[in-house]
Write a protein that holds these residues in place. Structure first.
Motif, PDB file in Angstrom:
ATOM      1  N   THR A 115     -32.057  29.557 103.963  1.00  0.00           N
ATOM      2  CA  THR A 115     -30.809  28.900 104.323  1.00  0.00           C
ATOM      3  C   THR A 115     -30.863  27.431 103.924  1.00  0.00           C
ATOM      4  O   THR A 115     -31.827  26.725 104.233  1.00  0.00           O
ATOM      5  N   PHE A 116     -29.795  26.975 103.258  1.00  0.00           N
ATOM      6  CA  PHE A 116     -29.716  25.596 102.791  1.00  0.00           C
ATOM      7  C   PHE A 116     -28.469  24.923 103.360  1.00  0.00           C
ATOM      8  O   PHE A 116     -27.352  25.403 103.167  1.00  0.00           O
ATOM      9  N   GLY A 117     -28.701  23.808 104.068  1.00  0.00           N
ATOM     10  CA  GLY A 117     -27.586  23.007 104.506  1.00  0.00           C
ATOM     11  C   GLY A 117     -26.921  22.331 103.314  1.00  0.00           C
ATOM     12  O   GLY A 117     -27.561  22.048 102.292  1.00  0.00           O
ATOM     13  N   LEU A 118     -25.633  22.060 103.453  1.00  0.00           N
ATOM     14  CA  LEU A 118     -24.860  21.464 102.372  1.00  0.00           C
ATOM     15  C   LEU A 118     -24.362  20.079 102.760  1.00  0.00           C
ATOM     16  O   LEU A 118     -24.196  19.774 103.937  1.00  0.00           O
ATOM     17  N   ALA A 119     -24.132  19.252 101.757  1.00  0.00           N
ATOM     18  CA  ALA A 119     -23.522  17.942 101.916  1.00  0.00           C
ATOM     19  C   ALA A 119     -22.416  17.823 100.871  1.00  0.00           C
ATOM     20  O   ALA A 119     -22.387  18.591  99.910  1.00  0.00           O
TER      21      ALA A 119
ATOM     22  N   GLY B  47     -29.996  18.289  93.924  1.00  0.00           N
ATOM     23  CA  GLY B  47     -28.888  18.693  94.791  1.00  0.00           C
ATOM     24  C   GLY B  47     -29.363  19.052  96.185  1.00  0.00           C
ATOM     25  O   GLY B  47     -30.014  18.258  96.873  1.00  0.00           O
ATOM     26  N   SER B  48     -29.087  20.266  96.609  1.00  0.00           N
ATOM     27  CA  SER B  48     -29.520  20.740  97.927  1.00  0.00           C
ATOM     28  C   SER B  48     -31.013  21.017  97.984  1.00  0.00           C
ATOM     29  O   SER B  48     -31.559  21.282  99.057  1.00  0.00           O
ATOM     30  N   GLY B  49     -31.671  20.981  96.821  1.00  0.00           N
ATOM     31  CA  GLY B  49     -33.093  21.292  96.759  1.00  0.00           C
ATOM     32  C   GLY B  49     -33.393  22.769  96.661  1.00  0.00           C
ATOM     33  O   GLY B  49     -34.550  23.179  96.777  1.00  0.00           O
TER      34      GLY B  49
ATOM     35  N   VAL C  20     -41.436  17.471  93.183  1.00  0.00           N
ATOM     36  CA  VAL C  20     -40.625  16.264  93.266  1.00  0.00           C
ATOM     37  C   VAL C  20     -39.188  16.648  92.925  1.00  0.00           C
ATOM     38  O   VAL C  20     -38.922  17.235  91.872  1.00  0.00           O
ATOM     39  N   GLY C  21     -38.277  16.330  93.820  1.00  0.00           N
ATOM     40  CA  GLY C  21     -36.860  16.553  93.573  1.00  0.00           C
ATOM     41  C   GLY C  21     -36.191  15.221  93.275  1.00  0.00           C
ATOM     42  O   GLY C  21     -36.314  14.273  94.053  1.00  0.00           O
TER      43      GLY C  21
ATOM     44  N   ILE D 230     -31.039  13.237 100.902  1.00  0.00           N
ATOM     45  CA  ILE D 230     -31.224  13.357 102.349  1.00  0.00           C
ATOM     46  C   ILE D 230     -31.088  14.815 102.775  1.00  0.00           C
ATOM     47  O   ILE D 230     -31.878  15.336 103.568  1.00  0.00           O
ATOM     48  N   GLN D 231     -30.082  15.494 102.207  1.00  0.00           N
ATOM     49  CA  GLN D 231     -29.894  16.908 102.538  1.00  0.00           C
ATOM     50  C   GLN D 231     -31.033  17.758 101.987  1.00  0.00           C
ATOM     51  O   GLN D 231     -31.513  18.684 102.648  1.00  0.00           O
ATOM     52  N   ALA D 232     -31.483  17.463 100.766  1.00  0.00           N
ATOM     53  CA  ALA D 232     -32.582  18.227 100.171  1.00  0.00           C
ATOM     54  C   ALA D 232     -33.861  18.087 100.988  1.00  0.00           C
ATOM     55  O   ALA D 232     -34.591  19.067 101.203  1.00  0.00           O
TER      56      ALA D 232
END
Length: 288
Positions: free
Chosen positions: A87-91, A127-129, A145-146, A155-157
């Motif tokens: 699950t990935f949070g989004l911004a 992006g979201s990582g 490294v992202g 911050i979201q990643a």
């Protein structure tokens, strides 16, 4: 539609499904909305479907349904999406992870099949990582490294890496592609913006109005990011370690063009991987 406190969970799902179907929106969105807004699991919805949703649930579900009917993607409404079973949070500055992008992860894992190897991974435009985090969960000896131009995305990643248990093996850098980086990486991955600028106006509203334009706009022909990244890696100081590989997600008709850019810059052993729809989705290069 406006829900009331006495509406049962089962009736809520039926009503949301019907409203979305009338608008030409599929059943899966209804289930995602109801489960997320009401804070339920699928099992709870089945076993306790006769329980009322309550006043707070009714108000929240009414708002969520109105947003979906207005064209906002369900992922933006619920604030997260699944990718690679995670699950990935989004911004606002991150794309919604897409199933096609899992082809990048699959191709990378095939090229680096030793789970225990201490890989050094670089994800350009993270992006979201989602790509980096998925790879780190599959390769427990890896460090990644992202990199992204958006601080909000980073911050979201970082939050997504921590939430998925790989935060201690991930670092995030605010930079413009390879600028400021140095050293060799065993694996470099990227899903850069690749939509031709003139085509953005023709995209579906769910994409055009809700995805960040900076993550879509690939310049006049959609290839600007590929040219920039390949040229910077070819010139150094950041590049591929011995035996390393570079993998790009590409648009459905861009593989040949990206292959030509890489080959002209001296990258070796180019390879194309197709997605489940049969489209050329990933272009990969080995150390030159």
């Amino acid at each position: 539609m406006t829900f009331v406190a006495g509406t049962t969970r089962a009736d809520a799902l039926r009503n949301v499904t019907r409203c979305l179907a009338d608008a030409g929106i599929g059943d899966n969105d209804a289930r995602f909305l109801v489960l997320d807004v009401l804070g339920l699991t699928g099992t709870e919805l089945i076993l306790r479907g006769t329980e009322p949703i309550g006043a707070v649930g009714a108000a929240s579900l009414s708002r969520a349904l109105a947003r979906r009917l207005a064209g906002e993607p369900v992922a933006r409404i619920v604030g997260s999406w699944e990718f690679w079973g995670l699950t990935f949070g989004l911004a606002p500055d991150t794309l919604v992870p897409r199933a096609d992008t899992e082809t990048v992860v699959e191709a990378a894992l095939k090229r680096h099949s030793d789970r225990a190897r201490p890989l050094r991974i670089l994800d350009l435009g993270t992006g979201s990582g989602c790509i980096l985090v998925a790879l780190l969960t599959e390769r427990p000896g890896a460090f990644g490294v992202g990199l992204d131009r958006s601080v909000e995305a980073l911050i979201q990643a970082r939050a997504n890496a921590s939430a998925n248990g790989v935060g201690d093996r991930a670092a995030f850098v605010n930079a413009d592609w390879c600028a400021g980086l140095a050293g060799g990486f065993d694996l470099i991955v990227s899903n850069p913006p690749y939509i031709p600028a003139a085509a953005i106006a023709t995209l579906a509203d769910e994409v055009r109005l809700h995805d960040p334009s900076a993550a879509l706009d690939g310049g006049l022909d959609g290839l600007d990011a590929y040219r920039r990244i390949l040229a910077e890696i070819a010139a150094g100081p950041v590049g591929l370690a011995t035996g390393g590989s570079l993998l790009f997600e590409v648009g459905h008709d861009q593989a040949d063009a990206v292959l030509a850019i890489g080959r002209n810059l001296g990258f070796a052993e180019a390879r194309v991987t197709h997605d489940l729809s049969g489209h050329a989705r990933v272009v990969g290069f080995n150390e030159s």
